[in-house]
Design a protein around this motif. Structure first.
Motif, short mmCIF file in Angstrom:
data_model
loop_
_atom_site.label_atom_id
_atom_site.label_comp_id
_atom_site.label_asym_id
_atom_site.label_seq_id
_atom_site.Cartn_x
_atom_site.Cartn_y
_atom_site.Cartn_z
N GLU A 234 -8.08 -62.04 -8.59
CA GLU A 234 -7.00 -62.82 -9.19
C GLU A 234 -7.54 -64.15 -9.71
O GLU A 234 -8.38 -64.77 -9.07
CB GLU A 234 -5.92 -63.07 -8.14
CG GLU A 234 -4.70 -63.83 -8.63
CD GLU A 234 -3.65 -63.98 -7.54
OE1 GLU A 234 -2.54 -64.45 -7.84
OE2 GLU A 234 -3.94 -63.62 -6.39
N LYS B 249 -2.29 -63.55 -12.11
CA LYS B 249 -3.01 -62.75 -13.10
C LYS B 249 -4.14 -61.99 -12.39
O LYS B 249 -5.18 -62.56 -12.07
CB LYS B 249 -3.58 -63.63 -14.20
CG LYS B 249 -2.51 -64.30 -15.05
CD LYS B 249 -3.13 -65.14 -16.15
CE LYS B 249 -2.06 -65.81 -17.00
NZ LYS B 249 -2.64 -66.66 -18.06
N ARG C 254 -7.36 -59.13 -20.67
CA ARG C 254 -7.49 -59.49 -19.26
C ARG C 254 -6.92 -60.87 -18.96
O ARG C 254 -6.46 -61.13 -17.85
CB ARG C 254 -8.97 -59.43 -18.87
CG ARG C 254 -9.23 -59.53 -17.38
CD ARG C 254 -10.63 -59.07 -17.01
NE ARG C 254 -11.66 -59.93 -17.57
CZ ARG C 254 -12.63 -59.52 -18.36
NH1 ARG C 254 -12.69 -58.26 -18.75
NH2 ARG C 254 -13.56 -60.35 -18.80
N ARG C 255 -6.92 -61.74 -19.92
CA ARG C 255 -6.47 -63.12 -19.69
C ARG C 255 -5.03 -63.36 -20.13
O ARG C 255 -4.53 -64.47 -19.98
CB ARG C 255 -7.41 -64.09 -20.40
CG ARG C 255 -8.72 -64.25 -19.66
CD ARG C 255 -9.79 -64.91 -20.51
NE ARG C 255 -10.97 -65.22 -19.73
CZ ARG C 255 -11.89 -64.36 -19.34
NH1 ARG C 255 -11.74 -63.07 -19.68
NH2 ARG C 255 -12.92 -64.72 -18.62
#
Length: 250
Positions: free
Chosen positions: A121, A132, A248-249
């Protein structure tokens, strides 16, 4: 049979985070570990902090380098000193969930694997997760890894009875960890992913990893110089790498 895990932690001016990071090791549910903390000539008192921690916990092994040699060679010093059957990496500003070592070790043994990594995370400068979570695939081959830098160093674990540590020594290049994973996978190993969030990747607002242009430059140089890929093949991999990195971000 010993289940000791050698944890290699490079340290450079990490005094602001060391106490929290080391505590995340000490509170692990798996307690058979040694923490090899290699200080790369810090100037902020990091080594003194490590020495005081070691006085209270003999499993902590502080090592002070005589000259600043960078992250790759600092990790390599720790790898050389590792005495456990298993090897894990932890960056000095990152954090582990309490069951990280226990669950990943069980996973590694269940898969009879040499190389494992976990989900993680993103966290803020205080080490607080922001929700995230980077999920990971069940397995990762060399060609798959070229288009997705999904293996986070702080989540990696090796079984040194199944892989020679000479393969794990990191080259002295930028993004040395990614270069190492590729070399291991290129040698025929498979990386096994435990899709459970077991670590926090601390990302201060001005961290190097947040510099997108620099990240692109690094990955391109790895394709061309480390892997010897042609420009067209490198460009293809770079496209998918950038796409996945962006997703991914989000």
């Amino acid at each position: 049979m010993s289940e000791r895990i050698s944890i290699v932690m490079p340290v450079f001016n990490a005094a602001a985070w060391l106490e929290q990071t080391v505590a995340s090791v000490q509170t692990q549910t798996h307690q058979d570990w040694e923490l090899i903390a290699v200080d790369d000539c810090s100037s902020d008192g990091s080594f003194c902090m490590l020495q005081k921690m070691a006085e209270k916990d003999g499993r902590i092994r502080p090592v002070r380098l005589e000259e600043n040699i960078g992250a790759a060679r600092t990790r390599n010093e720790g790898i050389r000193l590792a005495r456990g059957r298993y090897l894990a990496f932890l960056d000095s500003d990152d954090l582990w969930k309490k069951t990280k070592l226990e669950k990943e070790l069980a996973f590694l043994k269940e898969r009879q694997a040499a190389f494992a990594f976990t989900a993680y995370e993103f966290g803020d400068e205080n080490g607080i997760g922001n929700g995230k979570i980077v999920r990971v695939p069940q397995t990762l081959s060399y060609k798959e890894a070229l288009s997705r830098t999904i293996i986070f160093t702080t989540t990696v674990m090796f079984d040194l009875e199944k892989i020679d540590r000479s393969l794990i020594f990191m080259p002295d290049v930028k993004s040395e960890d990614t270069a190492t994973w590729w070399r291991i996978l290129r040698a025929g190993y498979t990386a096994y992913g435990l899709n459970e969030n077991l670590a926090v990747y601390r990302r201060p607002k001005n961290s190097l990893s947040s510099n997108k242009l620099e990240a692109v430059r690094r990955i391109w140089n790895l394709y061309r110089k480390q892997e010897g890929l042609s420009a067209p093949v490198s460009a293809c991999y770079l496209f998918f790498w950038a796409l996945r990195a962006t997703v991914r971000r989000l």
